[in-house]
Design an enzyme around this catalytic site. Sequence first.
Site, short mmCIF file in Angstrom:
data_model
loop_
_atom_site.label_atom_id
_atom_site.label_comp_id
_atom_site.label_asym_id
_atom_site.label_seq_id
_atom_site.Cartn_x
_atom_site.Cartn_y
_atom_site.Cartn_z
N ARG A 1 10.66 7.21 12.07
CA ARG A 1 10.67 5.85 12.64
C ARG A 1 11.53 4.94 11.78
O ARG A 1 11.68 5.16 10.58
CB ARG A 1 9.25 5.30 12.77
CG ARG A 1 8.46 5.14 11.49
CD ARG A 1 8.74 3.85 10.73
NE ARG A 1 7.74 3.57 9.70
CZ ARG A 1 8.00 2.86 8.62
NH1 ARG A 1 9.20 2.40 8.37
NH2 ARG A 1 7.04 2.61 7.74
N GLU B 1 3.74 -4.73 12.72
CA GLU B 1 4.20 -5.24 11.42
C GLU B 1 5.67 -5.67 11.47
O GLU B 1 6.08 -6.62 10.80
CB GLU B 1 3.98 -4.15 10.37
CG GLU B 1 4.31 -4.58 8.98
CD GLU B 1 3.91 -3.53 7.95
OE1 GLU B 1 2.91 -2.82 8.16
OE2 GLU B 1 4.60 -3.44 6.93
N ARG C 1 9.27 -1.00 15.92
CA ARG C 1 9.22 0.26 15.19
C ARG C 1 9.72 1.28 16.21
O ARG C 1 9.09 1.49 17.25
CB ARG C 1 7.79 0.62 14.77
CG ARG C 1 7.28 -0.17 13.56
CD ARG C 1 7.74 0.46 12.24
NE ARG C 1 7.55 -0.45 11.12
CZ ARG C 1 6.53 -0.41 10.27
NH1 ARG C 1 5.58 0.48 10.42
NH2 ARG C 1 6.46 -1.24 9.25
N CYS D 1 7.73 -6.18 5.13
CA CYS D 1 7.19 -5.58 3.90
C CYS D 1 8.33 -5.03 3.05
O CYS D 1 9.16 -4.27 3.57
CB CYS D 1 6.21 -4.46 4.25
SG CYS D 1 5.54 -3.64 2.79
N THR E 1 8.50 -2.64 1.19
CA THR E 1 8.61 -1.17 1.16
C THR E 1 9.49 -0.66 2.30
O THR E 1 9.91 0.49 2.28
CB THR E 1 7.23 -0.49 1.30
OG1 THR E 1 6.67 -0.83 2.57
CG2 THR E 1 6.29 -0.89 0.19
N ARG F 1 11.02 5.92 7.84
CA ARG F 1 10.01 6.84 7.30
C ARG F 1 10.08 8.11 8.14
O ARG F 1 9.80 8.09 9.33
CB ARG F 1 8.62 6.22 7.36
CG ARG F 1 7.59 7.04 6.58
CD ARG F 1 6.27 6.30 6.44
NE ARG F 1 5.36 6.55 7.52
CZ ARG F 1 4.51 7.57 7.60
NH1 ARG F 1 4.45 8.45 6.61
NH2 ARG F 1 3.71 7.72 8.63
N ARG G 1 0.25 10.74 2.95
CA ARG G 1 -0.72 9.92 3.69
C ARG G 1 -1.71 10.85 4.39
O ARG G 1 -1.50 12.06 4.44
CB ARG G 1 -0.02 9.04 4.75
CG ARG G 1 0.90 8.00 4.14
CD ARG G 1 1.50 7.05 5.18
NE ARG G 1 2.33 6.04 4.53
CZ ARG G 1 2.92 5.03 5.16
NH1 ARG G 1 2.78 4.88 6.47
NH2 ARG G 1 3.64 4.14 4.50
N GLU H 1 -1.22 5.62 7.27
CA GLU H 1 -1.53 4.88 6.05
C GLU H 1 -3.02 4.53 5.98
O GLU H 1 -3.63 4.22 7.01
CB GLU H 1 -0.71 3.59 6.07
CG GLU H 1 -0.59 2.96 4.73
CD GLU H 1 0.38 1.78 4.78
OE1 GLU H 1 0.51 1.14 5.84
OE2 GLU H 1 1.00 1.52 3.75
P1 ADP Z 1 4.28 4.00 9.99
O1 ADP Z 1 4.70 5.41 10.14
O2 ADP Z 1 4.86 3.17 11.07
O3 ADP Z 1 4.55 3.51 8.63
P2 ADP Z 1 1.44 4.85 9.92
O4 ADP Z 1 1.47 5.51 8.58
O5 ADP Z 1 0.25 4.00 10.22
O6 ADP Z 1 2.68 3.89 10.20
O7 ADP Z 1 1.55 5.99 11.02
C1 ADP Z 1 1.55 5.64 12.37
C2 ADP Z 1 1.05 6.77 13.24
O8 ADP Z 1 2.00 7.82 13.24
C3 ADP Z 1 -0.27 7.37 12.76
O9 ADP Z 1 -1.08 7.64 13.88
C4 ADP Z 1 0.17 8.68 12.14
O10 ADP Z 1 -0.83 9.68 12.17
C5 ADP Z 1 1.32 9.04 13.03
N1 ADP Z 1 2.24 10.00 12.40
C6 ADP Z 1 2.94 9.84 11.27
N2 ADP Z 1 3.67 10.93 11.00
C7 ADP Z 1 3.43 11.82 12.00
C8 ADP Z 1 3.89 13.12 12.30
N3 ADP Z 1 4.78 13.75 11.53
N4 ADP Z 1 3.41 13.72 13.42
C9 ADP Z 1 2.54 13.08 14.23
N5 ADP Z 1 2.07 11.84 14.01
C10 ADP Z 1 2.52 11.22 12.90
N1 ARG Z 2 0.46 -4.52 1.80
C1 ARG Z 2 -0.07 -3.20 1.65
C2 ARG Z 2 -0.14 -2.85 0.18
O1 ARG Z 2 0.43 -3.55 -0.60
C3 ARG Z 2 0.75 -2.15 2.39
C4 ARG Z 2 2.11 -1.88 1.83
C5 ARG Z 2 2.94 -0.80 2.47
N2 ARG Z 2 2.58 -0.51 3.80
C6 ARG Z 2 3.00 -1.16 4.88
N3 ARG Z 2 2.48 -0.81 6.02
N4 ARG Z 2 3.90 -2.08 4.82
O2 ARG Z 2 -0.74 -1.86 -0.18
#
Ligand code: ADP
Ligand code: ARG
Length: 349
Positions: free
Chosen positions: A119, A218, A222, A264, A266, A273, A302, A307
């Site tokens: 993403r 956020e 995305r 953010c 990050t 990501r 994660r 997250e």
């Molecule tokens: P972001 O990826 O946007 O930083 P999250 O960590 O919250 O946010 O992940 C968003 C969703 O994507 C979650 O439901 C997570 O389980 C799913 N996800 C992340 N990576 C994968 C993957 N490789 N395969 C399937 N689902 C995934």
């Molecule tokens: N603000 C949160 C922290 O400092 C999340 C940081 C990274 N994650 C995010 N979804 N932007 O731990």
Amino acid sequence: MTMIWDGQTFPEFKQNCSSLLSRYLSKDLFNNLKNKKTLHGFTLFQAINSGVVNQDSHIGVYAGDAESYDLFSPLLNPIIDEYHGFSLASTHTSDFNSSAPSVPNPDPNGQYILSTRIRVGRNIDGMPLGPAINRDQRIEVESRIARTLDSLSGDLSGTYFPLLGMDEIVQNRLISDHFLFKNGDRFLEAVGLNRDWPEGRGIFHNQQKTFLVWVNEEDQLRIISMQKGGDISAVFNRLIRAVKKLEETLPFLFHSRLGYLSSCPTNLGTAMRASVHIQLLKLGSKKSEFEDIADRYSLQIRGIHGEHSESEGGVFDVSNRKRLGITEIEAIRDLYDGVVALIKKEATL
Ligand code: ADP
Ligand code: ARG
């Protein structure tokens, strides 16, 4: 965990607080920045409130608009530098528009990798970021994005589903199937990113749910490509095609030094990501060996629901940790090399 803070006095950080905010916010810096406000009205109080009330934050800061990254740079720069290993003298370069690398599937026999997802975060140039956006602007952003998505064709064509009025069962199903963001994130709540929820938010997806766009979570967008298995190149190629198409109509916010801007720190630079859901039944229970490999390859681990979630059945979400100061292709390489090393280790245990 949640505490109340008046925003006027230097915040108290607990002994066990290890956020980058708590390490870099000195009293002098606080006093120098506390009365500054961007043109969109974003203040230091708003930038750091999430990290003050959520003392288990890793980072603890957000930006309200492009100007925040300059106005609050004495605080944000060292945090950005430490998270991404990005020196202040550097400039981010993007190679998203060059042709995608051909990365082999790190798990050709399908023994470990369940799915791959890549993403990028994007925001609209000329608008404040989510923490400082107002209700009308958010709705305008949603309709501009929905209109653009509606014009896509072929395998990228799909439907936009607003969160407002979405059936709760459908919503929960999308969340548990890893397609949709969750409600009520307390880190986003404290920076004002959940104002007027669920209005203005939604999800677009194609029929196969291999191309999806989250709207006004956020980040304003995305943009997501995902599918079962470990074919990283196929997922990346679809994402590139989709992003190129969207940017024909939508002007994305880009900073000459920091790349694509996100609320953010990050998620600056590539804002990308790239992750796999990988089952590591043996290595997953050997925390320090697992973390050593992850650190060596700049990977982030994660849980199964993203997250702030836990692993289930030995399945982890493993992704590139750095997003700024490396190109998209290098981020993919970090993931590929790291996943190959994880699988190699798992196979020896
Ligand atoms: P972001 O990826 O946007 O930083 P999250 O960590 O919250 O946010 O992940 C968003 C969703 O994507 C979650 O439901 C997570 O389980 C799913 N996800 C992340 N990576 C994968 C993957 N490789 N395969 C399937 N689902 C995934
Ligand atoms: N603000 C949160 C922290 O400092 C999340 C940081 C990274 N994650 C995010 N979804 N932007 O731990």
